[in-house]
Scaffold this motif. Structure first.
Motif, PDB file in Angstrom:
ATOM      1  N   GLY A 267       0.578  -1.504  -0.235  1.00  9.70           N
ATOM      2  CA  GLY A 267       0.059  -0.307  -0.424  1.00  9.70           C
ATOM      3  C   GLY A 267       1.005   1.922   0.252  1.00  9.70           C
ATOM      4  N   THR A 268       1.233   1.480   0.762  1.00  7.66           N
ATOM      5  CA  THR A 268       1.495   2.642   1.438  1.00  7.66           C
ATOM      6  C   THR A 268       2.902   3.106   1.948  1.00  7.66           C
ATOM      7  OG1 THR A 268       1.640   5.165   1.999  1.00  7.66           O
ATOM      8  CG2 THR A 268       0.188   3.850   2.818  1.00  7.66           C
ATOM      9  N   ASP A 269       4.322   3.800   1.980  1.00  5.33           N
ATOM     10  CA  ASP A 269       4.573   3.741   3.659  1.00  5.33           C
ATOM     11  C   ASP A 269       4.712   4.805   4.822  1.00  5.33           C
ATOM     12  OD1 ASP A 269       5.657   5.394   2.518  1.00  5.33           O
ATOM     13  OD2 ASP A 269       7.771   5.024   2.048  1.00  5.33           O
TER      14      ASP A 269
ATOM     15  N   GLY B 251      -5.086   5.222  21.348  1.00  9.59           N
ATOM     16  CA  GLY B 251      -4.577   6.047  20.298  1.00  9.59           C
ATOM     17  C   GLY B 251      -4.014   4.821  19.668  1.00  9.59           C
ATOM     18  N   GLY B 252      -3.414   4.948  18.104  1.00  9.61           N
ATOM     19  CA  GLY B 252      -2.962   4.158  17.136  1.00  9.61           C
ATOM     20  C   GLY B 252      -1.873   3.949  17.388  1.00  9.61           C
ATOM     21  N   ALA B 253      -1.419   2.850  16.691  1.00  5.56           N
ATOM     22  CA  ALA B 253       0.054   3.067  16.316  1.00  5.56           C
ATOM     23  C   ALA B 253      -0.053   2.221  14.858  1.00  5.56           C
ATOM     24  CB  ALA B 253       1.296   2.520  16.788  1.00  5.56           C
ATOM     25  N   ALA B 254       1.130   2.357  13.359  1.00  7.64           N
ATOM     26  CA  ALA B 254       1.086   1.879  12.549  1.00  7.64           C
ATOM     27  C   ALA B 254       2.337   1.794  12.105  1.00  7.64           C
ATOM     28  CB  ALA B 254       0.447   2.590  11.256  1.00  7.64           C
ATOM     29  N   LEU B 255       2.840   0.260  11.834  1.00  6.42           N
ATOM     30  CA  LEU B 255       4.873   0.323  11.997  1.00  6.42           C
ATOM     31  C   LEU B 255       4.775   0.610  10.222  1.00  6.42           C
ATOM     32  CD1 LEU B 255       3.998  -3.399  13.191  1.00  6.42           C
ATOM     33  CD2 LEU B 255       4.617  -0.890  15.212  1.00  6.42           C
ATOM     34  N   ASP B 256       6.186   0.469  11.007  1.00  3.95           N
ATOM     35  CA  ASP B 256       6.892   1.416   9.851  1.00  3.95           C
ATOM     36  C   ASP B 256       6.490   0.167   9.000  1.00  3.95           C
ATOM     37  OD1 ASP B 256       8.943   0.977  11.870  1.00  3.95           O
ATOM     38  OD2 ASP B 256       9.650   0.091  10.542  1.00  3.95           O
TER      39      ASP B 256
ATOM     40  N   PHE C 150       6.218  -3.364   1.554  1.00  3.55           N
ATOM     41  CA  PHE C 150       5.051  -4.015   1.682  1.00  3.55           C
ATOM     42  C   PHE C 150       3.530  -3.013   2.248  1.00  3.55           C
ATOM     43  CE2 PHE C 150       7.839  -8.009   2.195  1.00  3.55           C
ATOM     44  CZ  PHE C 150       8.032  -8.786   1.346  1.00  3.55           C
ATOM     45  N   GLY C 151       5.192  -1.900   2.504  1.00  2.00           N
ATOM     46  CA  GLY C 151       3.966  -0.525   3.367  1.00  2.00           C
ATOM     47  C   GLY C 151       3.741  -0.636   4.892  1.00  2.00           C
ATOM     48  N   ALA C 152       3.315   0.226   5.580  1.00  2.00           N
ATOM     49  CA  ALA C 152       2.901   0.544   6.851  1.00  2.00           C
ATOM     50  C   ALA C 152       2.100  -0.505   7.356  1.00  2.00           C
ATOM     51  CB  ALA C 152       3.136   1.710   7.141  1.00  2.00           C
ATOM     52  N   GLN C 153       1.566  -0.918   8.489  1.00  2.00           N
ATOM     53  CA  GLN C 153       0.475  -1.522   8.552  1.00  2.00           C
ATOM     54  C   GLN C 153       0.691  -0.880  10.431  1.00  2.00           C
ATOM     55  OE1 GLN C 153      -0.301  -4.255   6.935  1.00  2.00           O
ATOM     56  NE2 GLN C 153       1.329  -3.592   5.006  1.00  2.00           N
ATOM     57  N   TYR C 154      -1.017  -1.144  10.106  1.00  2.00           N
ATOM     58  CA  TYR C 154      -1.330  -1.027  11.744  1.00  2.00           C
ATOM     59  C   TYR C 154      -1.562  -2.167  12.387  1.00  2.00           C
ATOM     60  CZ  TYR C 154      -5.342   0.173  15.074  1.00  2.00           C
ATOM     61  OH  TYR C 154      -5.249   0.678  16.017  1.00  2.00           O
ATOM     62  N   ALA C 155      -0.799  -2.026  13.837  1.00  2.00           N
ATOM     63  CA  ALA C 155      -0.320  -2.407  14.544  1.00  2.00           C
ATOM     64  C   ALA C 155      -0.997  -3.070  15.954  1.00  2.00           C
ATOM     65  CB  ALA C 155       0.786  -3.507  14.639  1.00  2.00           C
ATOM     66  N   GLY C 156      -1.664  -1.879  16.389  1.00  2.00           N
ATOM     67  CA  GLY C 156      -2.104  -2.218  17.574  1.00  2.00           C
ATOM     68  C   GLY C 156      -2.960  -0.543  17.768  1.00  2.00           C
TER      69      GLY C 156
ATOM     70  N   ALA D 281      10.825   8.813  11.100  1.00  2.00           N
ATOM     71  CA  ALA D 281      12.150   9.471  11.329  1.00  2.00           C
ATOM     72  C   ALA D 281      13.375   7.838  12.506  1.00  2.00           C
ATOM     73  CB  ALA D 281      12.300  10.148  12.354  1.00  2.00           C
ATOM     74  N   ALA D 282      12.639   7.641  12.759  1.00  2.00           N
ATOM     75  CA  ALA D 282      13.878   6.355  13.346  1.00  2.00           C
ATOM     76  C   ALA D 282      13.569   5.007  11.945  1.00  2.00           C
ATOM     77  CB  ALA D 282      12.864   5.751  14.314  1.00  2.00           C
ATOM     78  N   ALA D 283      12.438   4.647  11.398  1.00  2.00           N
ATOM     79  CA  ALA D 283      13.004   3.559  10.441  1.00  2.00           C
ATOM     80  C   ALA D 283      13.999   4.431   9.322  1.00  2.00           C
ATOM     81  CB  ALA D 283      12.064   3.621   9.566  1.00  2.00           C
ATOM     82  N   ALA D 284      14.405   5.360   8.800  1.00  2.00           N
ATOM     83  CA  ALA D 284      15.547   5.853   8.050  1.00  2.00           C
ATOM     84  C   ALA D 284      16.520   5.627   9.147  1.00  2.00           C
ATOM     85  CB  ALA D 284      15.063   7.093   7.603  1.00  2.00           C
ATOM     86  N   GLY D 285      16.737   6.222   9.985  1.00  2.00           N
ATOM     87  CA  GLY D 285      17.790   6.339  10.819  1.00  2.00           C
ATOM     88  C   GLY D 285      18.518   5.293  10.960  1.00  2.00           C
ATOM     89  N   LEU D 286      17.864   3.764  10.994  1.00  2.00           N
ATOM     90  CA  LEU D 286      18.018   2.397  12.003  1.00  2.00           C
ATOM     91  C   LEU D 286      18.815   1.853  10.111  1.00  2.00           C
ATOM     92  CD1 LEU D 286      15.468   1.622  14.523  1.00  2.00           C
ATOM     93  CD2 LEU D 286      17.709   2.072  14.376  1.00  2.00           C
TER      94      LEU D 286
END
Length: 357
Positions: A119-121, A153-158, A240-246, A283-288
């Motif tokens: 889908g989308t990152d 509140g929700g969180a999608a992973l990189d 594979f896209g950012a994913q809603y995880a919880g 930001a963290a994903a790019a840096g890591l």
């Protein structure tokens, strides 16, 4: 007369004490926050370092009428990974992060992004789309209330990519390989010739090191925390896209007993948690990924043509998923169409229209 004077003096002392006392007594609220993952992972780290102190800060700024005394229980010390909704719903903990990806039986509709990959990152876009759907589609919101929870509140992973112990240039390189994939992400290698192996962030490193699998589909921030690049140094950015995880949730009965002012603060900070998480995770994903490369990992990007080919290789996993939900009385079609439409409205260009085929 002496007794009268003593009574007058006592009354005066009591009045003076009353004048010095605060207008109201501070109410202390004791809450336990828990998570199956340790705080090395951002979704827990932000509960620990942002949500909790921000709630404290706003309550103090509101006059200090209410104060929360927190107990923290991270890393499965109180509630194990995949059992967070039950633990919080049962009151073992009061508040925590619920990983819906590992609780698909209770939160089937929340896993829509995992059945519509490529889908989308854009982490923020995926989070907003799912958050909005949980409000506009009753069945999605009810998944939380039925578990005795209030969603904060929700969180999608990189974006998910693939870490392997072998070079990966095309879909063909997956043939005969064993790939660890979390829950529904196993569908992303169906019909590619690879074999899916079950696992989670707590098992990835040893799975690959011991040869149980030859690689893993995961996301950069998780891979770094689990040190996956040390045993699977070939990092192929498939997107594979950012994913809603919880999401962050609190026990409903406990929440209902909280003063309205405290409820309001928690909802506001929960909404900001979603926004901050998306920005920090991106930001963290790019840096890591850069850190992994500096540590010796070989980072490459799958070509757009090969990415589309991969997406088209897969069977109609989203439509099958939606049909299964429909058979169970859940609005699978509405959720799938809502997700795809939401992504397009956000400006994304998915590699495949999962609602169509």
């Amino acid at each position: 007369m002496l007794m009268t004077r003593r009574l007058i003096a006592s009354a005066a002392l009591l009045a003076a004490a009353g004048a010095l006392a605060p207008a109201h007594a501070q109410q202390t609220i004791r809450l336990t926050a828990a998570a199956g993952h340790p705080p090395v992972f951002l979704w827990v780290k932000l509960v620990d370092e942002f949500f909790i102190p921000e709630v404290d800060k706003r309550l103090a700024a509101a006059g200090g009428k209410h104060k929360v005394e927190w107990t923290r229980a991270w890393g499965g010390t109180l509630i194990k990974l995949g059992a967070e909704s039950k633990g919080i719903g049962d009151g073992v903990a009061d508040l925590g992060f619920v990983s819906t990806i590992f609780e698909a039986a209770k939160f089937p509709t929340q896993n829509v992004s995992y059945y519509a990959p490529f889908g989308t990152d854009d982490i923020g876009a995926v989070t907003r789309v799912v958050n909005e759907m949980q409000t506009s589609i009753p069945a999605m919101g009810q998944a939380w209330s039925k578990s005795g929870l209030v969603y904060l509140g929700g969180a999608a992973l990189d974006a998910y990519h693939i870490w392997t112990s072998f070079p990966l240039k095309s879909v063909d390189d997956l043939k005969g390989k064993k790939i660890t994939a979390p829950g529904p992400a196993a569908n992303w290698i169906r019909d590619t010739g690879a074999v899916a192996v079950a696992g989670n962030l707590n098992t990835y490193y040893e799975d690959i090191k011991s040869g149980v699998s030859n690689g893993v589909i995961t996301f950069a921030t998780g891979a770094w925390g689990a040190k996956v690049h040390e045993v699977a140094p070939y990092v192929t950015k498939v997107n594979f896209g950012a994913q809603y995880a919880g999401g962050l949730a609190i026990n409903r009965a406990r929440f209902d007993k909280l003063p309205p002012e405290v409820q309001k603060v928690m909802r506001e900070v929960g909404a900001e948690y979603s926004q901050r998480f998306a920005a920090a995770q991106s930001a963290a994903a790019a840096g890591l990924l850069k850190k992994m490369e500096e540590a010796g990992a070989k980072v490459s990007e799958l070509s757009p043509a090969e990415r589309t080919r991969w997406a088209d290789t897969l069977p109609p996993i989203a439509k099958t998923w939606a049909a299964d939900l429909q058979a169970k009385g859940l609005p699978g079609d509405q959720v799938l169409h809502g997700f795809m439409n939401g992504l397009r409205k956000a400006g994304a260009q998915p590699a495949r229209d999962w609602a169509a085929r």
